[in-house]
Design an enzyme around this catalytic site. Sequence first.
Site, PDB file in Angstrom:
ATOM      1  N   GLU A 436       0.772  -1.443  -0.200  1.00  0.00           N
ATOM      2  CA  GLU A 436       0.028   0.173   0.107  1.00  0.00           C
ATOM      3  C   GLU A 436       0.830   1.224  -0.061  1.00  0.00           C
ATOM      4  OE1 GLU A 436      -3.234  -1.494  -0.940  1.00  0.00           O
ATOM      5  OE2 GLU A 436      -2.917   0.552  -0.555  1.00  0.00           O
TER       6      GLU A 436
HETATM    7  C1  LIG Z   1       2.823  -9.550   0.082  1.00  0.00           C
HETATM    8  C2  LIG Z   1       2.428  -8.282  -0.880  1.00  0.00           C
HETATM    9  C3  LIG Z   1       1.018  -7.995  -1.357  1.00  0.00           C
HETATM   10  C4  LIG Z   1       0.896  -7.008  -2.463  1.00  0.00           C
HETATM   11  N1  LIG Z   1      -0.170  -6.768  -2.723  1.00  0.00           N
HETATM   12  C5  LIG Z   1      -0.564  -5.910  -3.739  1.00  0.00           C
HETATM   13  C6  LIG Z   1      -1.913  -5.699  -4.446  1.00  0.00           C
HETATM   14  O1  LIG Z   1      -2.724  -6.536  -4.079  1.00  0.00           O
HETATM   15  N2  LIG Z   1      -1.834  -5.044  -5.598  1.00  0.00           N
HETATM   16  C7  LIG Z   1      -0.830  -4.301  -5.989  1.00  0.00           C
HETATM   17  O2  LIG Z   1      -1.006  -3.493  -7.140  1.00  0.00           O
HETATM   18  N3  LIG Z   1       0.450  -4.425  -5.300  1.00  0.00           N
HETATM   19  C8  LIG Z   1       0.697  -5.230  -4.254  1.00  0.00           C
HETATM   20  N4  LIG Z   1       1.680  -5.162  -3.604  1.00  0.00           N
HETATM   21  C9  LIG Z   1       2.821  -4.332  -4.158  1.00  0.00           C
HETATM   22  C10 LIG Z   1       3.356  -3.471  -3.119  1.00  0.00           C
HETATM   23  O3  LIG Z   1       2.294  -2.398  -3.091  1.00  0.00           O
HETATM   24  C11 LIG Z   1       4.638  -2.751  -3.723  1.00  0.00           C
HETATM   25  O4  LIG Z   1       5.725  -3.981  -3.558  1.00  0.00           O
HETATM   26  C12 LIG Z   1       4.912  -1.682  -3.030  1.00  0.00           C
HETATM   27  O5  LIG Z   1       4.165  -0.502  -3.311  1.00  0.00           O
HETATM   28  C13 LIG Z   1       6.677  -1.073  -3.319  1.00  0.00           C
HETATM   29  O6  LIG Z   1       6.963  -1.253  -4.618  1.00  0.00           O
HETATM   30  P1  LIG Z   1       7.960  -2.030  -5.052  1.00  0.00           P
HETATM   31  O7  LIG Z   1       8.152  -3.255  -4.438  1.00  0.00           O
HETATM   32  O8  LIG Z   1       8.043  -1.981  -6.543  1.00  0.00           O
HETATM   33  O9  LIG Z   1       9.308  -1.170  -4.417  1.00  0.00           O
HETATM   34  P2  LIG Z   1       9.943   0.046  -5.159  1.00  0.00           P
HETATM   35  O10 LIG Z   1       9.038   1.042  -5.640  1.00  0.00           O
HETATM   36  O11 LIG Z   1      10.921  -0.556  -6.098  1.00  0.00           O
HETATM   37  O12 LIG Z   1      10.912   0.728  -3.992  1.00  0.00           O
HETATM   38  C14 LIG Z   1      11.885   0.302  -3.654  1.00  0.00           C
HETATM   39  C15 LIG Z   1      12.370   0.938  -2.164  1.00  0.00           C
HETATM   40  O13 LIG Z   1      12.899   2.199  -2.930  1.00  0.00           O
HETATM   41  C16 LIG Z   1      11.748   3.268  -2.045  1.00  0.00           C
HETATM   42  N5  LIG Z   1      11.394   4.480  -3.086  1.00  0.00           N
HETATM   43  C17 LIG Z   1      10.883   4.044  -4.562  1.00  0.00           C
HETATM   44  N6  LIG Z   1      10.578   5.325  -4.811  1.00  0.00           N
HETATM   45  C18 LIG Z   1      10.892   6.100  -4.034  1.00  0.00           C
HETATM   46  C19 LIG Z   1      10.578   7.736  -3.942  1.00  0.00           C
HETATM   47  N7  LIG Z   1      10.096   8.170  -5.180  1.00  0.00           N
HETATM   48  N8  LIG Z   1      11.001   8.414  -3.082  1.00  0.00           N
HETATM   49  C20 LIG Z   1      11.480   7.694  -1.949  1.00  0.00           C
HETATM   50  N9  LIG Z   1      11.696   6.422  -1.822  1.00  0.00           N
HETATM   51  C21 LIG Z   1      11.471   5.751  -2.868  1.00  0.00           C
HETATM   52  C22 LIG Z   1      10.730   2.774  -1.361  1.00  0.00           C
HETATM   53  O14 LIG Z   1      10.274   3.283  -0.443  1.00  0.00           O
HETATM   54  C23 LIG Z   1      11.423   1.302  -1.252  1.00  0.00           C
HETATM   55  O15 LIG Z   1      12.066   1.417   0.201  1.00  0.00           O
HETATM   56  C24 LIG Z   1       1.886  -6.321  -2.891  1.00  0.00           C
HETATM   57  C25 LIG Z   1       3.329  -6.552  -2.336  1.00  0.00           C
HETATM   58  C26 LIG Z   1       3.628  -7.461  -1.526  1.00  0.00           C
HETATM   59  C27 LIG Z   1       5.129  -7.874  -1.089  1.00  0.00           C
END
Ligand SMILES: Cc1cc2nc3c(=O)[nH]c(=O)nc-3n(C[C@H](O)[C@H](O)[C@H](O)COP(=O)(O)OP(=O)(O)OC[C@H]3O[C@@H](n4cnc5c(N)ncnc54)[C@H](O)[C@@H]3O)c2cc1C
Length: 577
Positions: A436
Amino acid sequence: MIYSAPEKDAEFLLFDVFDVEQIWSKIADFRDIDRSTIEAIIAEGSRLSAQTLFESFQESKHSGCDWNGGQVLAPKEFKNAFKELTSGGWLGLSGNPRFGGQGMPKMLGCLIEEMFWASNASLYLYGTLTVGASLCIDSHGSEDQKKAYLEKLYSGQWTGAMALTESHAGTDLGIIKTKAEPDADGSYTLTGTKIFITSGEHDMAENIIHLVLAKLPDAPPGTKGISLFIVPKFLMDSNGDLSERNSWSSGSLEHKMGITGSATSVINYDNARGFLLGEENQGLNAMFTMMNYERLSVGLQGLGSGDLAYQQAAQYAKDRVQGRSPRGPQNENGVADSLLVHPDVRRMLFTQRAYNEAGRAFGLFVGMQLDLANHADDPVAKQLVDLLTPVAKAFLSDKGFEGAVLAQQVFGGHGYIKEWGVEQIVRDARIAQIYEGTNGVQALDLVARKVIKDGGRAVQSFLEYVRNTRVDPGFEEVLEENLNRLDSVTQGIVRRSQTDVDLPGAVSADYLELFGLVCYAWLWAKMVHHAPNDEYGSAKKETARFFFHRLLPRTVFLEQSIASNSDVVMTLSDDAF
Ligand SMILES: Cc1cc2nc3c(=O)[nH]c(=O)nc-3n(C[C@H](O)[C@H](O)[C@H](O)COP(=O)(O)OP(=O)(O)OC[C@H]3O[C@@H](n4cnc5c(N)ncnc54)[C@H](O)[C@@H]3O)c2cc1C
């Protein structure tokens, strides 16, 4: 393991601290709700969570989800419990009464949700996404879409899912690749792959309604070119009956650290049929309706984990004997004293309950603002919802995880061993800080969008609101000192960010922590003001004393940390990492 729902706290907060009877009497939609109905709902929610959901949580400890040629099977122990949850109408508790919802205030929903999260987080994930999807359809859908989907979602006959994330696009949704091509009949054809989709595919309901973010062929680049589509698992014929299977499927299950009973899939949309929800290219705004709801809910998930962990740790500390009290033996006939004689164990337990009980009040306060914003069109409440939602999501989930780790520490080595169950709470709690929108992104949202963008005005209104409430005189002075601290730190960030573009991101995590602690200080001072003169009230006063003496002073350190400029984190070259 044990779990009992916080019924007494729920009633104290609703009726004494927030005086909901007086608030609801001024809101037409809630005017007729009487106290006994609320008490009965809390009692039934408490029974359902402490018995049915918690039992299915314990029974499913060793099961997860299975993937079989695109079909996903949820833990078999969940089936009856989910049926009981849905047939009781719980997913429609705050839903629109025109389509079968019960129209109850969100405040009540917050209390019930915490119980569901605490008693079985994996199972409730099938529910919360359904609640979020129905809210999004209710807010942005056409009358026909509301008629087609809401009743089935409220009843849990169908469930919801939210499909945003792609392997290369998580936080940055502006770069998603999933495409939606318009068709002659007004529907759209979707192609692309989403990952990490919670409840995307499973066997707990007869249909699954995906809300999918995708781009139209002529969409503007970035977040301004994203549209939202309803993409059901089974399409409906002209009578509204289920007909052909839509062409999307689960490509695989994600193997996770925790919440293993929740089915998280890779979903492949292979010329799937979808229906526009809201306006073209306005999808992200529409999705934010669901995300804001889900964000508060995920904060409550953190709170639920924190409370479940606390209950285990408090019981264990009473039962386990180890060492002697610094005051001399307290259990003279036993070989050792209980863990509760050790000040450091009490520090850990107090930290957990101080965060949990203030977190419960905070979640409820945000729920109250949602009610006032949506049902009374209150402009201050709208501003408070925007300001406080990222704090609720991140601070509650951070403290929930911290509490789970502290509970594990109270258990010593037994907290690391599977049979006591505490390590599972730690694993399950961790996700709330990540999905989220990560807590880092929540902090940035708070500082950049909610504070700097409006020159700190929303924070000023919040401080004014707080100063106009009645709190316990014993805590007034320290509270005022901390309100002033939040005020001056906020103004400093607004000013310094004009010349230091990296400042918001450099200080955002500390600012959110400071903000959360000050909110909790206010709520503790408010709770003590209303605390009764009995055992329950005296525990509240002691916990407040602990919070003010041992946790709130962290704001001094945070103020100092925020005073440094962004060069402290930005100067080191990329190559040196
Ligand atoms: C168990 C699980 C269930 C999930 N369920 C859903 C779902 O139902 N639907 C769905 O669509 N998604 C879902 N997700 C996805 C989840 O919302 C994302 O994993 C999350 O939003 C982070 O995206 P990412 O993993 O690509 O990390 P990234 O965006 O690659 O981020 C990596 C790191 O960089 C930081 N970062 C990235 N961009 C910035 C910025 N602009 N400024 C500062 N810091 C930044 C982040 O805080 C993080 O620490 C789920 C994930 C998991 C693990």
